[in-house]
Design a protein around this motif. Sequence first.
Motif, PDB file in Angstrom:
ATOM      1  N   LEU A 208      -6.796  -3.955   8.448  1.00 51.79           N
ATOM      2  CA  LEU A 208      -5.948  -4.956   8.194  1.00 51.79           C
ATOM      3  C   LEU A 208      -4.487  -4.588   8.642  1.00 51.79           C
ATOM      4  O   LEU A 208      -4.053  -3.108   8.629  1.00 51.79           O
ATOM      5  N   PRO A 209      -3.631  -5.516   9.043  1.00 53.21           N
ATOM      6  CA  PRO A 209      -2.228  -4.733   9.251  1.00 53.21           C
ATOM      7  C   PRO A 209      -1.663  -4.123   7.943  1.00 53.21           C
ATOM      8  O   PRO A 209      -1.906  -4.610   7.004  1.00 53.21           O
ATOM      9  N   LYS A 210      -0.720  -3.174   8.473  1.00 54.83           N
ATOM     10  CA  LYS A 210      -0.165  -2.215   7.388  1.00 54.83           C
ATOM     11  C   LYS A 210       0.336  -3.026   6.177  1.00 54.83           C
ATOM     12  O   LYS A 210       0.185  -2.720   4.894  1.00 54.83           O
ATOM     13  N   GLY A 211       1.178  -4.079   6.577  1.00 50.05           N
ATOM     14  CA  GLY A 211       2.046  -4.880   5.540  1.00 50.05           C
ATOM     15  C   GLY A 211       1.280  -5.385   4.768  1.00 50.05           C
ATOM     16  O   GLY A 211       1.515  -5.545   3.427  1.00 50.05           O
ATOM     17  N   ARG A 212       0.226  -6.108   5.252  1.00 50.32           N
ATOM     18  CA  ARG A 212      -0.543  -7.007   4.110  1.00 50.32           C
ATOM     19  C   ARG A 212      -1.559  -6.058   3.252  1.00 50.32           C
ATOM     20  O   ARG A 212      -1.634  -6.093   2.123  1.00 50.32           O
ATOM     21  N   ALA A 213      -2.096  -4.962   3.914  1.00 55.09           N
ATOM     22  CA  ALA A 213      -2.807  -4.029   3.265  1.00 55.09           C
ATOM     23  C   ALA A 213      -1.998  -3.309   2.121  1.00 55.09           C
ATOM     24  O   ALA A 213      -2.544  -3.021   0.902  1.00 55.09           O
ATOM     25  N   LEU A 214      -0.835  -3.062   2.611  1.00 54.13           N
ATOM     26  CA  LEU A 214       0.090  -2.310   1.383  1.00 54.13           C
ATOM     27  C   LEU A 214       0.287  -3.248   0.216  1.00 54.13           C
ATOM     28  O   LEU A 214       0.246  -2.645  -0.944  1.00 54.13           O
ATOM     29  N   GLN A 215       0.641  -4.497   0.543  1.00 52.50           N
ATOM     30  CA  GLN A 215       0.621  -5.427  -0.599  1.00 52.50           C
ATOM     31  C   GLN A 215      -0.720  -5.552  -1.306  1.00 52.50           C
ATOM     32  O   GLN A 215      -0.737  -5.626  -2.566  1.00 52.50           O
ATOM     33  N   MET A 216      -1.902  -5.512  -0.734  1.00 50.64           N
ATOM     34  CA  MET A 216      -3.127  -5.527  -1.539  1.00 50.64           C
ATOM     35  C   MET A 216      -3.201  -4.418  -2.339  1.00 50.64           C
ATOM     36  O   MET A 216      -3.763  -4.560  -3.421  1.00 50.64           O
ATOM     37  N   ALA A 217      -2.946  -3.149  -1.956  1.00 50.77           N
ATOM     38  CA  ALA A 217      -3.166  -1.905  -2.475  1.00 50.77           C
ATOM     39  C   ALA A 217      -2.358  -2.050  -3.690  1.00 50.77           C
ATOM     40  O   ALA A 217      -2.765  -1.503  -4.870  1.00 50.77           O
ATOM     41  N   LEU A 218      -0.990  -2.472  -3.659  1.00 52.88           N
ATOM     42  CA  LEU A 218      -0.043  -2.487  -4.750  1.00 52.88           C
ATOM     43  C   LEU A 218      -0.504  -3.463  -5.900  1.00 52.88           C
ATOM     44  O   LEU A 218      -0.525  -2.998  -7.223  1.00 52.88           O
ATOM     45  N   ARG A 219      -1.113  -4.626  -5.520  1.00 56.32           N
ATOM     46  CA  ARG A 219      -1.529  -5.528  -6.478  1.00 56.32           C
ATOM     47  C   ARG A 219      -2.761  -5.239  -7.111  1.00 56.32           C
ATOM     48  O   ARG A 219      -3.023  -5.557  -8.165  1.00 56.32           O
ATOM     49  N   THR A 220      -3.598  -4.473  -6.242  1.00 60.34           N
ATOM     50  CA  THR A 220      -5.169  -4.626  -7.109  1.00 60.34           C
ATOM     51  C   THR A 220      -5.573  -3.031  -7.249  1.00 60.34           C
ATOM     52  O   THR A 220      -6.604  -2.828  -8.093  1.00 60.34           O
ATOM     53  N   LEU A 221      -5.114  -2.190  -6.495  1.00 59.61           N
ATOM     54  CA  LEU A 221      -5.640  -0.720  -6.782  1.00 59.61           C
ATOM     55  C   LEU A 221      -4.830   0.218  -7.650  1.00 59.61           C
ATOM     56  O   LEU A 221      -5.198   1.461  -7.794  1.00 59.61           O
ATOM     57  N   SER A 222      -3.750  -0.124  -8.137  1.00 55.50           N
ATOM     58  CA  SER A 222      -2.733   0.612  -9.058  1.00 55.50           C
ATOM     59  C   SER A 222      -2.668   2.056  -8.517  1.00 55.50           C
ATOM     60  O   SER A 222      -3.203   2.980  -9.280  1.00 55.50           O
ATOM     61  N   PRO A 223      -2.373   2.343  -7.374  1.00 58.76           N
ATOM     62  CA  PRO A 223      -2.252   3.959  -6.741  1.00 58.76           C
ATOM     63  C   PRO A 223      -0.911   4.750  -7.323  1.00 58.76           C
ATOM     64  O   PRO A 223      -0.157   3.947  -7.692  1.00 58.76           O
ATOM     65  N   HIS A 224      -1.279   5.996  -7.449  1.00 54.28           N
ATOM     66  CA  HIS A 224      -0.108   6.861  -7.588  1.00 54.28           C
ATOM     67  C   HIS A 224       0.611   6.928  -6.334  1.00 54.28           C
ATOM     68  O   HIS A 224       1.907   7.245  -6.597  1.00 54.28           O
ATOM     69  N   VAL A 225      -0.135   7.261  -5.405  1.00 54.25           N
ATOM     70  CA  VAL A 225       0.213   7.543  -4.075  1.00 54.25           C
ATOM     71  C   VAL A 225      -0.513   6.881  -2.918  1.00 54.25           C
ATOM     72  O   VAL A 225      -1.546   6.346  -3.124  1.00 54.25           O
ATOM     73  N   ILE A 226       0.409   6.086  -2.178  1.00 55.56           N
ATOM     74  CA  ILE A 226      -0.287   5.399  -0.751  1.00 55.56           C
ATOM     75  C   ILE A 226      -0.008   6.288   0.482  1.00 55.56           C
ATOM     76  O   ILE A 226       1.248   6.731   0.499  1.00 55.56           O
ATOM     77  N   LEU A 227      -0.732   6.414   1.145  1.00 56.39           N
ATOM     78  CA  LEU A 227      -0.549   7.110   2.474  1.00 56.39           C
ATOM     79  C   LEU A 227      -0.898   6.230   3.604  1.00 56.39           C
ATOM     80  O   LEU A 227      -1.907   5.161   3.298  1.00 56.39           O
ATOM     81  N   LEU A 228      -0.122   6.097   4.678  1.00 57.95           N
ATOM     82  CA  LEU A 228      -0.283   5.188   5.709  1.00 57.95           C
ATOM     83  C   LEU A 228       0.154   5.881   7.282  1.00 57.95           C
ATOM     84  O   LEU A 228       0.786   6.786   7.214  1.00 57.95           O
ATOM     85  N   ASP A 229      -0.637   5.535   8.074  1.00 55.50           N
ATOM     86  CA  ASP A 229      -0.725   6.118   9.518  1.00 55.50           C
ATOM     87  C   ASP A 229       0.353   5.486  10.397  1.00 55.50           C
ATOM     88  O   ASP A 229       0.084   4.172  10.411  1.00 55.50           O
ATOM     89  N   GLU A 230       1.327   6.051  10.890  1.00 58.95           N
ATOM     90  CA  GLU A 230       2.317   5.396  11.637  1.00 58.95           C
ATOM     91  C   GLU A 230       2.967   4.308  10.848  1.00 58.95           C
ATOM     92  O   GLU A 230       2.821   3.229  10.861  1.00 58.95           O
ATOM     93  N   LEU A 231       4.100   4.623  10.268  1.00 52.90           N
ATOM     94  CA  LEU A 231       5.027   3.662   9.736  1.00 52.90           C
ATOM     95  C   LEU A 231       5.758   2.731  10.808  1.00 52.90           C
ATOM     96  O   LEU A 231       6.266   3.237  11.700  1.00 52.90           O
ATOM     97  N   GLY A 232       5.428   1.349  10.695  1.00 54.30           N
ATOM     98  CA  GLY A 232       6.099   0.575  11.512  1.00 54.30           C
ATOM     99  C   GLY A 232       7.417  -0.309  11.253  1.00 54.30           C
ATOM    100  O   GLY A 232       8.158   0.256  11.120  1.00 54.30           O
TER     101      GLY A 232
END
Length: 298
Positions: A208-232
Amino acid sequence: MDEYYQAVQSLPDWLAEPLGRMPPAVAEQIHELRLREGCSLSFTIGGMPCPAAQISGCPHFLRSCVLTPPQMEEIFYSLCGGSVHTHQAELAQGYLTLPGGHRVGVGGQYFVHPQQGVVVQTVRSLNLRVARRKAAALPPELCRALEGHFIGMLLVGEPDSGKTTLLRSAAAFLAGQGRTVTVVDERQEVWPEGGPAGGEALDVIAGLPKGRALQMALRTLSPHVILLDELGGMEEVEQLEQGFYGGVNFVASLHASTLEEAAHRPQVERLTLRRMLRVLVLLEGRQSPGRVKEVRWI
C-alpha cells in the motif's frame, strides 16, 4: 541459490538462460542489471557500472548482445508477467515489482491519459535491482540509540548503500526488545517474500502507499515503533506527526549523500521543526552497503 538467479527468471527465456549461467562468484556481487535500447548489457557490481564484456566468465551472448526496440518491448512485457495493466499503479511511479521483491525501474516515454492517469508509451531502459534478504550488524552506538526513546530516526545514504538492509536489522533488534513494531513495506523490499523470517514478532503492512499504510498502522496496530523504507512526501510526514503525538517512535530511510544534504530536505526540515527527529544515521556508501559511518544526535 543467490537471489540474482531468481530475479533474472522473470526475463524472456532467450535472455534469462544466459544470465542464469553467470558464475556464482560473480552473480552474488551483482546489485543491478541495466538493459537499454541500442546498448550492450551492463551490471552494477560493488556500486560501479560494469559492462558485460568486462566480466570474467560472462556468457558470450551477453557480451555481444545489443538490445533492439522489439526486444525491449518483449522484455518489458515479460517482466510484467504478461499483464501490463496489473502493474499500472506501480508503473505510474516509474517502477514495477517482481516476485521476490526485486524492483525494476522503467525509463522511456510516458504520457498522462485523461482516464488512466500516467501510462508508459515506449520503454527504452530498464534497471533490475536484485533484492537480497540480508542483515547488517548494528554498531553499539546505534543499538544504544534504539534502546531509548529516540522519537524519530533517519537512516541516510546514497542509492545501493544498504539502507533497507539496515532498516531490516533495526526492526529485528527492536522486536527483540519486546517493542510492538510495525513495518510499512510499500514495495515489499524490506521482506521480499512477504514477511519476516526467524519468528520475529513484527507487524508488516505491504503493498500500500506509505501514507495510507501509516494511517492504518496507527489506527489498528498500536505500535511502539513504526519503520518505513524511503521517506517520501509530506503526507507521510503528517501521519508520522500523528504518531508522534501518540508517543510512537519511527525509523525511516532517506536518500541523501550527506547528513547536511538530508537536513535541507523539506520533509526533514518539518520533522526537525516539530522536534520529531532526534537521530541521524549516515551509511558509508555503496562500496560498503549496510555499514554505518556516523550516528548523530540532534
